[in-house]
Design an enzyme around this catalytic site. Structure first.
Site, short mmCIF file in Angstrom:
data_model
loop_
_atom_site.label_atom_id
_atom_site.label_comp_id
_atom_site.label_asym_id
_atom_site.label_seq_id
_atom_site.Cartn_x
_atom_site.Cartn_y
_atom_site.Cartn_z
N ALA A 8 0.81 -1.22 0.00
CA ALA A 8 0.00 0.00 0.00
C ALA A 8 0.84 1.27 0.00
O ALA A 8 0.33 2.35 -0.27
CB ALA A 8 -0.93 0.01 1.21
N ARG A 13 9.73 8.05 -3.57
CA ARG A 13 11.10 8.22 -4.10
C ARG A 13 11.29 7.60 -5.48
O ARG A 13 12.34 7.79 -6.10
CB ARG A 13 12.11 7.63 -3.10
CG ARG A 13 12.32 8.55 -1.90
CD ARG A 13 12.97 7.81 -0.75
NE ARG A 13 14.29 7.30 -1.11
CZ ARG A 13 14.91 6.32 -0.46
NH1 ARG A 13 14.35 5.74 0.57
NH2 ARG A 13 16.10 5.93 -0.85
N GLY A 82 0.50 2.61 8.80
CA GLY A 82 1.62 1.79 9.28
C GLY A 82 1.47 0.32 8.91
O GLY A 82 0.41 -0.12 8.47
N THR A 83 2.57 -0.42 9.10
CA THR A 83 2.59 -1.82 8.66
C THR A 83 1.62 -2.69 9.47
O THR A 83 1.02 -3.63 8.93
CB THR A 83 4.02 -2.40 8.77
OG1 THR A 83 4.54 -2.09 10.07
CG2 THR A 83 4.95 -1.80 7.73
N GLY A 105 5.49 -6.22 -0.88
CA GLY A 105 5.40 -6.17 -2.34
C GLY A 105 6.58 -5.51 -3.02
O GLY A 105 6.74 -5.62 -4.23
N ASN A 228 13.06 1.23 -2.95
CA ASN A 228 12.43 2.51 -2.62
C ASN A 228 12.73 3.57 -3.66
O ASN A 228 12.13 4.63 -3.65
CB ASN A 228 12.92 3.00 -1.25
CG ASN A 228 12.49 2.06 -0.15
OD1 ASN A 228 11.31 1.83 0.06
ND2 ASN A 228 13.46 1.48 0.54
N ARG A 334 10.40 -11.91 -37.76
CA ARG A 334 9.17 -11.48 -37.07
C ARG A 334 8.27 -12.69 -36.81
O ARG A 334 8.53 -13.79 -37.28
CB ARG A 334 8.48 -10.42 -37.91
CG ARG A 334 9.27 -9.10 -37.92
CD ARG A 334 8.67 -8.11 -38.90
NE ARG A 334 7.25 -7.93 -38.66
CZ ARG A 334 6.40 -7.44 -39.57
NH1 ARG A 334 6.84 -7.11 -40.79
NH2 ARG A 334 5.12 -7.32 -39.28
N ASN A 378 17.24 -19.69 -53.85
CA ASN A 378 18.13 -18.55 -53.64
C ASN A 378 17.34 -17.27 -53.89
O ASN A 378 16.82 -17.07 -54.98
CB ASN A 378 19.32 -18.64 -54.59
CG ASN A 378 20.42 -17.67 -54.19
OD1 ASN A 378 20.13 -16.51 -53.87
ND2 ASN A 378 21.64 -18.13 -54.17
N SER A 406 18.23 -10.70 -58.40
CA SER A 406 18.26 -9.55 -57.49
C SER A 406 17.23 -8.50 -57.89
O SER A 406 16.87 -8.37 -59.05
CB SER A 406 19.64 -8.90 -57.54
OG SER A 406 20.59 -9.81 -57.05
#
Ligand code: UD1
Ligand code: CA
Length: 458
Positions: A8, A13, A82-83, A105, A228, A334, A378, A406
């Protein structure tokens, strides 16, 4: 067993709009690491306490509930007092007949082995704390012992000078017998330097109630390190990557530099695999026996078969590379690129949604999309499959032993027959018959009397 994950806190920071526990480490949210580790212990109840960041945390948790494991519950802690207050929010959901493990967490790298040791130490009737001796314990809760026994935890801000000298710290990870835990939480006060309901105050209460308080220890300090700030996130990312690299080295994989590899998912390697520096692996990647991966490759959800060589600077995603194939440098495979044995894909060649059969080559500057390419074909430099008319996609079929000159364009749907040859520069709009030369090219001519213009000097 019950597991409660505290998530929570706001993580100011981090300097970010994203809730702290959703920041990724190795491509996966911090909270997801904690949930995955908790699940290795097969808890009967798992509850995540959230607060800051609105619905983002419960939404992420909801995605975890796919029926494969026990459902994860969430509880809102608002405001965050608080915790101890945080754990209290989970109380109604906890099963009194099993102990409760409390995790954070934002502490992503704890191993399930360490947690198992802690759970074993707690048994069904003891309070167990995961503690570590730290050279610099500043800011953390200290473990106060008398005659070797833990008697309480004191927070930095509430500690005396003597207590601040204690180097054994509270990781925050605790196992408690649930019925007593609920009683202790109900009797917490916030009469302390921070005006918070401290989870850590349950330790003195356990001692007062005659409940034994024991400790267990992680195998390394980083297991209990929290995030943190972005600095700490970056440090734990490198730590985690080094751990993964060490596992690969132990398995016999050659890493040119274990400090320069990033695995954001699962990398499965066979024997005698070599990976050069700067490679990123995402999702599930398989490298079979004898594969070499050159420097600076990005490989995502792909399988590379035995003996294949991936040269530097390729991007490979959702593709299969066949045995002994050679890819790159600078190739792009891809999704749906499916290459058979000994296929060569060279520089600046893009392959998408295409199968290419054994011994075929496209070595330079080509686009092969929505194509079925046979064996020993090719594909010359600069060949393009024109697969898209702006609305629809069409297939190109190139049969065995064809030779594409080509700079040809194959305007799909179109088929090049077995053994056919296309002359260089062909724009193929109709099928090319097997075994013949097909060419579409303006006839070459020479103008004898032509003179180049010359500059007239003034
Ligand atoms: C806490 C411990 C301290 C321990 C340290 C380890 C207490 C009173 N102190 O200190 O002994 O050494 O962790 O890092 O428990 N959280 C909530 N709701 C709250 C407050 C916190 O969910 O109201 C969550 C935070 O998101 C975080 C965790 O609890 O994941 C710890 O909170 P934090 O503020 O970092 O605890 P500390 O005061 O540093
Ligand atoms: Ca903290």
């Amino acid at each position: 067993m019950n597991v409660v994950i505290l998530a929570a806190g706001m993580g100011k920071r981090m300097q970010s709009a994203l809730p702290k526990v959703l920041h990724p480490l190795a491509g996966k949210p911090l909270l997801q690491h904690v949930i995955d580790t908790a699940r290795e212990l097969a808890p009967s109840k798992l509850c995540v306490i959230y607060g800051h960041g609105g619905a983002a945390v419960p939404e992420m948790v909801k995605l975890q509930n796919n029926g494969e494991h026990a459902t994860i519950d969430t509880a809102l802690q608002e405001p965050q007092l608080g915790t101890g207050h945080a754990v209290m929010q989970a109380a109604p959901q906890l099963d009194d007949n099993a102990p409760t493990l409390i995790l954070y967490g934002d502490v992503p790298l704890t191993t399930s082995a360490s947690l198992r040791r802690l759970v074993e130490a707690a048994g069904s009737d003891k309070l167990a704390i995961l503690t570590v001796e730290q050279a610099n314990p500043f800011g953390l809760g200290r473990i106060v012992r008398e005659g070797g026994n833990i008697v309480r935890i004191v927070e930095e801000k509430d500690a005396s000078e003597a207590e601040r000298a204690i180097r054994e710290i509270n990781s925050g990870i605790i196992v408690a017998p649930t019925r007593q835990l609920k009683e202790w939480l109900g009797s917490l006060s916030n009469n302390n330097a921070q005006g918070e309901y401290y989870l850590t105050d349950i330790v003195a209460k356990a001692v007062a109630d005659g409940v034994p308080v024991v400790s267990a220890h992680p195998s390394a300090e980083w297991e209990v390190a929290g995030v943190n700030s972005k600095v700490q996130l970056a440090e734990l990312e490198r730590r985690h990557q080094l751990n993964k690299a060490n596992v690969l080295l132990e398995q016999g994989v050659t890493l040119m530099d274990p400090a320069r590899i990033d695995i954001r998912g699962t990398l499965v390697c066979g024997r005698d695999v070599t990976i050069d520096v700067g490679c990123v692996f995402e999702g599930r990647v398989e490298l079979a026996d004898g594969v070499t991966v050159g420097a600076h490759n990005v490989i995502v959800n792909a399988s590379i078969a035995a003996g294949a060589q991936i040269k530097p600077f390729c991007h490979i995603e959702g593709a299969k590379v066949g045995p002994k194939s050679m890819i790159g440098p600078y190739a792009r495979l891809r999704p749906g690129a499916d290459l058979a044995e000994d296929v060569h894909i060279g520089n600046f060649v893009e392959v998408k949604n295409s199968t290419i059969a054994a011994h075929s080559k496209a070595n330079h500057l080509s686009y092969v999309g929505d194509a079925t390419v046979g064996s020993r074909v090719n594909i010359g430099a600069g060949t393009i499959t024109c697969n898209y008319d702006g609305v629809n996609k069409y297939r190109t079929v190139i049969e065995d032993d064809a030779f594409i000159g080509s700079d040809s364009q194959l305007v799909a749907p179109v088929t090049v027959g077995k053994g056919a040859t296309l002359g260089a520069g062909t724009t193929l709009t109709k099928d090319a018959p097997a075994g013949k030369l097909t060419i579409s090219r303006a006839r070459q001519m020479t103008i004898d009397a032509w003179q180049r213009p010359v500059k007239i000097k003034k």
